[in-house]
Design an enzyme around this catalytic site. Structure first.
Site, PDB file in Angstrom:
ATOM      1  N   LYS A   1       0.821  -1.205   0.000  1.00 13.40           N
ATOM      2  CA  LYS A   1       0.000   0.000   0.000  1.00 13.40           C
ATOM      3  C   LYS A   1       0.860   1.261   0.000  1.00 13.40           C
ATOM      4  O   LYS A   1       0.584   2.216  -0.739  1.00 13.40           O
ATOM      5  CB  LYS A   1      -0.946  -0.016   1.196  1.00 13.40           C
ATOM      6  CG  LYS A   1      -1.926   1.144   1.247  1.00 13.40           C
ATOM      7  CD  LYS A   1      -1.460   2.107   2.267  1.00 13.40           C
ATOM      8  CE  LYS A   1      -2.322   2.940   2.998  1.00 13.40           C
ATOM      9  NZ  LYS A   1      -1.866   3.751   4.054  1.00 13.40           N
TER      10      LYS A   1
ATOM     11  N   ASP B   1      -6.267  -0.247   0.808  1.00  9.33           N
ATOM     12  CA  ASP B   1      -6.330  -0.517   2.232  1.00  9.33           C
ATOM     13  C   ASP B   1      -7.655  -1.209   2.515  1.00  9.33           C
ATOM     14  O   ASP B   1      -8.418  -1.524   1.592  1.00  9.33           O
ATOM     15  CB  ASP B   1      -6.156   0.772   3.045  1.00  9.33           C
ATOM     16  CG  ASP B   1      -7.195   1.822   2.693  1.00  9.33           C
ATOM     17  OD1 ASP B   1      -8.176   1.491   1.978  1.00  9.33           O
ATOM     18  OD2 ASP B   1      -7.045   2.976   3.115  1.00  9.33           O
TER      19      ASP B   1
END
Length: 368
Positions: A232, A251
Protein backbone atom coordinates in the site's frame (compact mmCIF):
# COMPACT_ATOMS: atom_id res chain seq x y z
CA UNK A 1 16.27 32.67 6.55
CA UNK A 2 14.06 35.71 7.03
CA UNK A 3 11.40 36.50 4.43
CA UNK A 4 10.97 40.03 3.14
CA UNK A 5 7.60 41.78 2.77
CA UNK A 6 5.12 39.48 1.10
CA UNK A 7 4.64 40.10 -2.62
CA UNK A 8 1.17 40.46 -4.15
CA UNK A 9 -0.93 37.40 -4.88
CA UNK A 10 -0.61 35.81 -8.32
CA UNK A 11 -3.61 34.07 -9.87
CA UNK A 12 -3.22 30.50 -11.12
CA UNK A 13 -6.40 30.97 -13.15
CA UNK A 14 -7.86 27.60 -12.17
CA UNK A 15 -11.59 27.43 -11.28
CA UNK A 16 -12.90 25.66 -8.15
CA UNK A 17 -14.42 23.02 -10.41
CA UNK A 18 -10.86 21.91 -11.16
CA UNK A 19 -9.10 22.63 -7.84
CA UNK A 20 -10.30 23.25 -4.31
CA UNK A 21 -7.54 23.56 -1.74
CA UNK A 22 -9.31 22.51 1.44
CA UNK A 23 -10.33 18.97 0.44
CA UNK A 24 -7.28 18.37 -1.74
CA UNK A 25 -4.73 19.34 0.95
CA UNK A 26 -6.50 17.60 3.86
CA UNK A 27 -7.63 14.25 2.42
CA UNK A 28 -4.54 12.25 3.40
CA UNK A 29 -2.19 12.96 0.48
CA UNK A 30 -0.12 15.83 1.88
CA UNK A 31 0.63 16.40 5.56
CA UNK A 32 2.59 19.66 5.81
CA UNK A 33 0.17 22.34 4.62
CA UNK A 34 -0.97 24.60 7.47
CA UNK A 35 -4.20 26.58 7.52
CA UNK A 36 -2.85 30.12 8.10
CA UNK A 37 -5.85 32.33 7.34
CA UNK A 38 -9.33 32.26 5.92
CA UNK A 39 -9.08 29.91 2.91
CA UNK A 40 -5.26 30.24 3.08
CA UNK A 41 -2.66 27.47 3.32
CA UNK A 42 1.13 27.68 3.74
CA UNK A 43 3.95 25.14 3.32
CA UNK A 44 7.71 25.17 2.71
CA UNK A 45 8.28 23.69 -0.77
CA UNK A 46 11.10 24.08 -3.31
CA UNK A 47 12.96 26.41 -0.93
CA UNK A 48 10.01 28.81 -0.64
CA UNK A 49 7.36 29.39 2.01
CA UNK A 50 4.47 28.95 -0.42
CA UNK A 51 1.23 30.71 0.48
CA UNK A 52 -2.01 29.67 -1.25
CA UNK A 53 -5.46 31.24 -1.15
CA UNK A 54 -8.76 29.91 -2.42
CA UNK A 55 -10.97 32.60 -3.93
CA UNK A 56 -14.53 32.19 -5.23
CA UNK A 57 -13.19 31.98 -8.78
CA UNK A 58 -9.62 30.65 -8.60
CA UNK A 59 -6.50 29.85 -6.55
CA UNK A 60 -3.80 32.43 -5.88
CA UNK A 61 -0.24 32.03 -4.65
CA UNK A 62 2.75 33.98 -3.40
CA UNK A 63 6.13 33.27 -1.78
CA UNK A 64 6.41 34.59 1.77
CA UNK A 65 10.15 33.92 1.96
CA UNK A 66 12.84 31.86 0.30
CA UNK A 67 16.22 30.22 0.69
CA UNK A 68 19.15 31.27 -1.55
CA UNK A 69 18.91 28.03 -3.55
CA UNK A 70 15.13 28.21 -3.96
CA UNK A 71 13.52 27.18 -7.22
CA UNK A 72 12.80 30.18 -9.45
CA UNK A 73 9.69 29.06 -11.37
CA UNK A 74 7.17 28.79 -8.54
CA UNK A 75 4.10 28.97 -10.76
CA UNK A 76 5.26 26.12 -12.97
CA UNK A 77 6.12 24.11 -9.87
CA UNK A 78 2.60 24.60 -8.52
CA UNK A 79 0.98 23.71 -11.83
CA UNK A 80 3.04 20.52 -11.82
CA UNK A 81 2.27 19.83 -8.14
CA UNK A 82 -1.50 20.08 -8.73
CA UNK A 83 -1.23 18.45 -12.19
CA UNK A 84 -3.33 21.20 -13.70
CA UNK A 85 -2.74 19.87 -17.22
CA UNK A 86 -5.16 17.05 -16.33
CA UNK A 87 -8.84 17.93 -16.39
CA UNK A 88 -10.70 16.73 -13.30
CA UNK A 89 -14.03 17.23 -15.06
CA UNK A 90 -12.98 15.31 -18.17
CA UNK A 91 -11.97 12.38 -15.97
CA UNK A 92 -15.29 12.48 -14.12
CA UNK A 93 -17.13 12.47 -17.45
CA UNK A 94 -15.21 9.38 -18.51
CA UNK A 95 -15.69 7.56 -15.19
CA UNK A 96 -19.42 8.37 -15.15
CA UNK A 97 -19.84 6.29 -18.30
CA UNK A 98 -18.88 3.28 -16.17
CA UNK A 99 -20.31 4.43 -12.83
CA UNK A 100 -22.99 7.18 -12.94
CA UNK A 101 -22.26 7.93 -9.27
CA UNK A 102 -19.22 9.92 -10.42
CA UNK A 103 -21.61 12.61 -11.63
CA UNK A 104 -22.75 12.99 -8.01
CA UNK A 105 -19.20 12.79 -6.65
CA UNK A 106 -18.08 15.46 -9.11
CA UNK A 107 -20.62 17.83 -7.54
CA UNK A 108 -20.18 16.87 -3.88
CA UNK A 109 -16.37 16.65 -4.04
CA UNK A 110 -15.56 19.23 -6.68
CA UNK A 111 -11.91 19.86 -7.43
CA UNK A 112 -10.39 17.08 -5.28
CA UNK A 113 -7.21 16.36 -7.20
CA UNK A 114 -4.41 13.81 -6.87
CA UNK A 115 -1.13 15.61 -6.18
CA UNK A 116 2.27 15.10 -7.83
CA UNK A 117 4.53 15.53 -4.81
CA UNK A 118 8.31 15.48 -4.25
CA UNK A 119 9.29 11.83 -4.24
CA UNK A 120 11.53 11.81 -1.15
CA UNK A 121 8.88 13.55 0.94
CA UNK A 122 6.14 11.23 -0.30
CA UNK A 123 8.21 8.12 0.46
CA UNK A 124 9.21 9.14 3.98
CA UNK A 125 5.78 10.51 4.86
CA UNK A 126 3.97 7.35 3.84
CA UNK A 127 6.39 5.15 5.77
CA UNK A 128 4.93 6.96 8.79
CA UNK A 129 1.34 6.40 7.60
CA UNK A 130 0.89 2.70 8.32
CA UNK A 131 -1.56 2.15 11.19
CA UNK A 132 -1.61 5.89 11.82
CA UNK A 133 -3.96 8.86 11.42
CA UNK A 134 -3.61 12.19 9.66
CA UNK A 135 -3.14 14.26 12.81
CA UNK A 136 -0.33 12.09 14.16
CA UNK A 137 1.35 11.70 10.76
CA UNK A 138 1.41 15.49 10.42
CA UNK A 139 2.92 15.84 13.90
CA UNK A 140 5.70 13.34 13.16
CA UNK A 141 6.50 14.91 9.79
CA UNK A 142 6.65 18.37 11.41
CA UNK A 143 9.17 17.06 13.96
CA UNK A 144 11.25 15.47 11.21
CA UNK A 145 11.37 18.76 9.30
CA UNK A 146 12.11 20.84 12.38
CA UNK A 147 15.06 18.61 13.24
CA UNK A 148 16.61 18.06 9.78
CA UNK A 149 15.06 20.74 7.57
CA UNK A 150 15.87 24.41 6.99
CA UNK A 151 13.75 27.19 8.52
CA UNK A 152 12.10 29.99 6.55
CA UNK A 153 10.78 32.82 8.70
CA UNK A 154 7.74 34.69 7.41
CA UNK A 155 5.03 37.06 8.58
CA UNK A 156 2.92 33.95 9.27
CA UNK A 157 5.57 32.20 11.32
CA UNK A 158 8.42 29.77 10.72
CA UNK A 159 8.14 26.96 8.18
CA UNK A 160 10.64 24.16 7.65
CA UNK A 161 11.68 22.54 4.39
CA UNK A 162 11.51 18.79 4.00
CA UNK A 163 15.06 17.46 4.45
CA UNK A 164 17.11 15.84 1.74
CA UNK A 165 18.08 12.20 2.21
CA UNK A 166 21.74 13.22 2.40
CA UNK A 167 20.98 15.54 5.33
CA UNK A 168 19.28 12.74 7.30
CA UNK A 169 22.10 10.35 6.38
CA UNK A 170 24.63 12.68 8.04
CA UNK A 171 23.10 11.74 11.40
CA UNK A 172 25.28 8.95 12.91
CA UNK A 173 22.31 7.53 14.84
CA UNK A 174 19.14 8.16 12.82
CA UNK A 175 17.13 5.58 14.70
CA UNK A 176 17.83 7.03 18.15
CA UNK A 177 17.10 10.53 16.92
CA UNK A 178 13.75 9.53 15.50
CA UNK A 179 12.81 7.50 18.57
CA UNK A 180 13.42 10.68 20.55
CA UNK A 181 11.12 12.54 18.16
CA UNK A 182 8.31 10.06 18.78
CA UNK A 183 8.57 7.79 15.73
CA UNK A 184 8.70 4.65 17.86
CA UNK A 185 9.13 1.39 15.95
CA UNK A 186 9.06 3.27 12.64
CA UNK A 187 12.45 4.85 13.45
CA UNK A 188 14.28 1.70 12.39
CA UNK A 189 12.48 1.72 9.04
CA UNK A 190 13.72 5.23 8.35
CA UNK A 191 17.28 4.41 9.41
CA UNK A 192 17.47 1.32 7.20
CA UNK A 193 15.83 2.90 4.16
CA UNK A 194 17.86 6.12 4.28
CA UNK A 195 21.11 4.19 4.64
CA UNK A 196 20.20 1.79 1.84
CA UNK A 197 19.34 4.59 -0.57
CA UNK A 198 22.38 6.70 0.30
CA UNK A 199 24.90 3.86 0.18
CA UNK A 200 23.62 2.12 -2.96
CA UNK A 201 23.04 5.28 -5.02
CA UNK A 202 25.37 8.23 -5.55
CA UNK A 203 22.34 10.46 -5.95
CA UNK A 204 19.39 8.76 -4.19
CA UNK A 205 16.94 11.53 -5.10
CA UNK A 206 17.82 11.15 -8.78
CA UNK A 207 17.38 7.38 -8.49
CA UNK A 208 13.90 7.78 -7.01
CA UNK A 209 12.92 10.40 -9.59
CA UNK A 210 14.12 8.04 -12.31
CA UNK A 211 11.39 5.61 -11.29
CA UNK A 212 8.95 8.01 -12.95
CA UNK A 213 10.27 6.67 -16.26
CA UNK A 214 9.83 3.02 -15.29
CA UNK A 215 6.69 0.86 -15.56
CA UNK A 216 4.50 0.59 -12.49
CA UNK A 217 5.63 -2.94 -11.65
CA UNK A 218 9.31 -1.96 -11.80
CA UNK A 219 8.84 1.16 -9.66
CA UNK A 220 6.78 -0.77 -7.12
CA UNK A 221 9.37 -3.57 -6.91
CA UNK A 222 12.18 -1.06 -6.24
CA UNK A 223 10.20 0.62 -3.47
CA UNK A 224 9.34 -2.71 -1.86
CA UNK A 225 13.06 -3.27 -1.26
CA UNK A 226 12.98 -0.49 1.32
CA UNK A 227 12.31 -1.03 5.01
CA UNK A 228 8.84 -0.01 6.11
CA UNK A 229 7.44 -0.07 2.58
CA UNK A 230 4.65 -2.55 1.96
CA UNK A 231 2.33 -2.81 -1.03
CA UNK A 232 0.00 0.00 0.00
CA UNK A 233 2.83 2.44 0.82
CA UNK A 234 4.58 1.59 -2.45
CA UNK A 235 1.40 2.23 -4.43
CA UNK A 236 0.81 5.55 -2.63
CA UNK A 237 4.29 6.69 -3.64
CA UNK A 238 3.77 5.45 -7.20
CA UNK A 239 0.45 7.29 -7.51
CA UNK A 240 1.32 10.55 -5.72
CA UNK A 241 4.95 11.05 -6.73
CA UNK A 242 5.96 8.74 -9.59
CA UNK A 243 3.31 9.46 -12.26
CA UNK A 244 1.67 6.03 -12.01
CA UNK A 245 -1.90 7.24 -12.36
CA UNK A 246 -3.19 3.66 -12.51
CA UNK A 247 -1.58 2.70 -9.18
CA UNK A 248 -4.43 1.89 -6.80
CA UNK A 249 -3.45 1.81 -3.11
CA UNK A 250 -5.70 -0.77 -1.49
CA UNK A 251 -6.33 -0.52 2.23
CA UNK A 252 -9.15 -2.21 4.09
CA UNK A 253 -11.47 0.71 3.34
CA UNK A 254 -10.89 0.65 -0.43
CA UNK A 255 -11.20 -3.13 -0.41
CA UNK A 256 -14.63 -2.66 1.19
CA UNK A 257 -15.53 -0.01 -1.39
CA UNK A 258 -14.70 -2.48 -4.17
CA UNK A 259 -16.82 -5.13 -2.51
CA UNK A 260 -19.77 -2.87 -1.75
CA UNK A 261 -19.88 -0.75 -4.89
CA UNK A 262 -18.63 -2.90 -7.73
CA UNK A 263 -18.49 -6.64 -7.14
CA UNK A 264 -22.26 -7.13 -7.03
CA UNK A 265 -22.91 -4.74 -9.90
CA UNK A 266 -20.32 -6.35 -12.18
CA UNK A 267 -21.81 -9.79 -11.51
CA UNK A 268 -25.43 -8.64 -11.82
CA UNK A 269 -26.97 -9.86 -15.13
CA UNK A 270 -28.60 -6.45 -15.75
CA UNK A 271 -26.12 -3.98 -14.28
CA UNK A 272 -22.93 -5.79 -15.31
CA UNK A 273 -23.25 -5.42 -19.11
CA UNK A 274 -24.01 -1.69 -18.75
CA UNK A 275 -21.05 -1.10 -16.40
CA UNK A 276 -18.65 -3.02 -18.66
CA UNK A 277 -19.98 -1.75 -21.99
CA UNK A 278 -16.82 0.21 -22.82
CA UNK A 279 -14.54 -2.83 -22.44
CA UNK A 280 -13.54 -5.38 -25.04
CA UNK A 281 -15.02 -8.84 -24.63
CA UNK A 282 -11.69 -10.10 -23.26
CA UNK A 283 -11.51 -7.35 -20.65
CA UNK A 284 -15.18 -7.86 -19.73
CA UNK A 285 -14.46 -11.52 -19.01
CA UNK A 286 -11.42 -10.54 -16.93
CA UNK A 287 -13.45 -8.02 -14.91
CA UNK A 288 -16.12 -10.64 -14.19
CA UNK A 289 -13.46 -13.13 -13.09
CA UNK A 290 -11.90 -10.54 -10.77
CA UNK A 291 -15.30 -9.72 -9.25
CA UNK A 292 -15.94 -13.41 -8.60
CA UNK A 293 -12.56 -13.72 -6.92
CA UNK A 294 -13.32 -10.78 -4.65
CA UNK A 295 -16.80 -12.06 -3.85
CA UNK A 296 -15.32 -15.35 -2.65
CA UNK A 297 -12.97 -13.59 -0.24
CA UNK A 298 -14.07 -12.16 3.10
CA UNK A 299 -10.83 -10.29 3.89
CA UNK A 300 -7.89 -8.74 2.01
CA UNK A 301 -5.11 -11.15 1.04
CA UNK A 302 -2.20 -10.90 -1.39
CA UNK A 303 -4.41 -12.23 -4.19
CA UNK A 304 -7.43 -10.06 -3.40
CA UNK A 305 -5.20 -6.96 -3.11
CA UNK A 306 -4.13 -7.62 -6.68
CA UNK A 307 -7.68 -8.47 -7.74
CA UNK A 308 -9.08 -5.24 -6.29
CA UNK A 309 -6.40 -3.20 -8.06
CA UNK A 310 -7.04 -4.90 -11.35
CA UNK A 311 -10.82 -4.49 -11.05
CA UNK A 312 -10.37 -0.73 -10.58
CA UNK A 313 -7.99 -0.60 -13.57
CA UNK A 314 -10.44 -2.54 -15.74
CA UNK A 315 -13.28 -0.21 -14.76
CA UNK A 316 -11.47 3.14 -14.80
CA UNK A 317 -8.38 2.68 -16.97
CA UNK A 318 -5.10 4.51 -16.65
CA UNK A 319 -6.47 7.02 -14.13
CA UNK A 320 -7.84 4.35 -11.81
CA UNK A 321 -5.71 5.74 -8.99
CA UNK A 322 -7.39 9.14 -9.31
CA UNK A 323 -10.82 7.47 -9.37
CA UNK A 324 -9.96 5.52 -6.22
CA UNK A 325 -8.95 8.75 -4.47
CA UNK A 326 -12.26 10.43 -5.28
CA UNK A 327 -14.21 7.35 -4.20
CA UNK A 328 -12.27 7.29 -0.92
CA UNK A 329 -12.99 10.96 -0.24
CA UNK A 330 -16.65 10.57 -1.16
CA UNK A 331 -17.15 7.42 0.86
CA UNK A 332 -15.51 8.86 3.96
CA UNK A 333 -17.60 11.99 3.56
CA UNK A 334 -20.75 9.90 3.63
CA UNK A 335 -19.53 7.99 6.69
CA UNK A 336 -18.72 11.16 8.62
CA UNK A 337 -22.24 12.46 7.98
CA UNK A 338 -23.73 9.24 9.31
CA UNK A 339 -21.46 9.00 12.39
CA UNK A 340 -20.34 12.55 13.31
CA UNK A 341 -19.32 11.55 16.83
CA UNK A 342 -16.67 9.07 15.72
CA UNK A 343 -13.02 9.89 15.20
CA UNK A 344 -11.80 10.21 11.60
CA UNK A 345 -11.29 6.88 9.89
CA UNK A 346 -7.71 5.67 9.69
CA UNK A 347 -6.41 4.30 6.42
CA UNK A 348 -5.07 0.94 7.52
CA UNK A 349 -2.91 -0.89 5.00
CA UNK A 350 -3.58 -4.32 3.63
CA UNK A 351 -0.28 -5.94 4.57
CA UNK A 352 0.10 -8.82 2.08
CA UNK A 353 2.33 -8.09 -0.88
CA UNK A 354 0.62 -8.44 -4.27
CA UNK A 355 2.12 -10.43 -7.08
CA UNK A 356 3.46 -8.48 -10.04
CA UNK A 357 0.68 -7.65 -12.45
CA UNK A 358 0.89 -9.08 -15.92
CA UNK A 359 -2.45 -7.69 -16.96
CA UNK A 360 -1.78 -3.95 -16.78
CA UNK A 361 -4.26 -2.14 -18.95
CA UNK A 362 -3.85 0.97 -21.03
CA UNK A 363 -7.39 2.32 -21.26
CA UNK A 364 -6.75 6.07 -21.73
CA UNK A 365 -9.40 8.49 -20.55
CA UNK A 366 -9.51 11.83 -22.33
CA UNK A 367 -7.95 14.79 -20.49
CA UNK A 368 -7.41 18.37 -21.45
Amino acid sequence: MTGSAAPPWVDLDVPPAELRLDPTLTCGQAFRWKATGEHEWTCALWGHAIDLKQTPSSVQYRSLGRLPEARADVEQALRDYFQLHISFNALCDAWAQTDPDFSRLRNSHTGVRTLRQPVVETLLVFIASSNNNIKRISMLVDRLCQHYGQPIDTEKGRFYTFPALSRIHEDPDIESTLVGLGFGYRAKYYAKSVRLLCTEHTDPEAFLLGLRQEPLDVARAELLKLSGVGPKVADCVCLMALDKTDAVPVDTHIWQVAQRRYVGRVLDPKQGPEMLKLLSSEHRDQAVALARQLKASKAPTAKTYEAAQQLFIHLFGDFAGWAQGLLFSGDLGNESKKTPSKAPTKRKPADPQPTASDRKLRLRNSTK
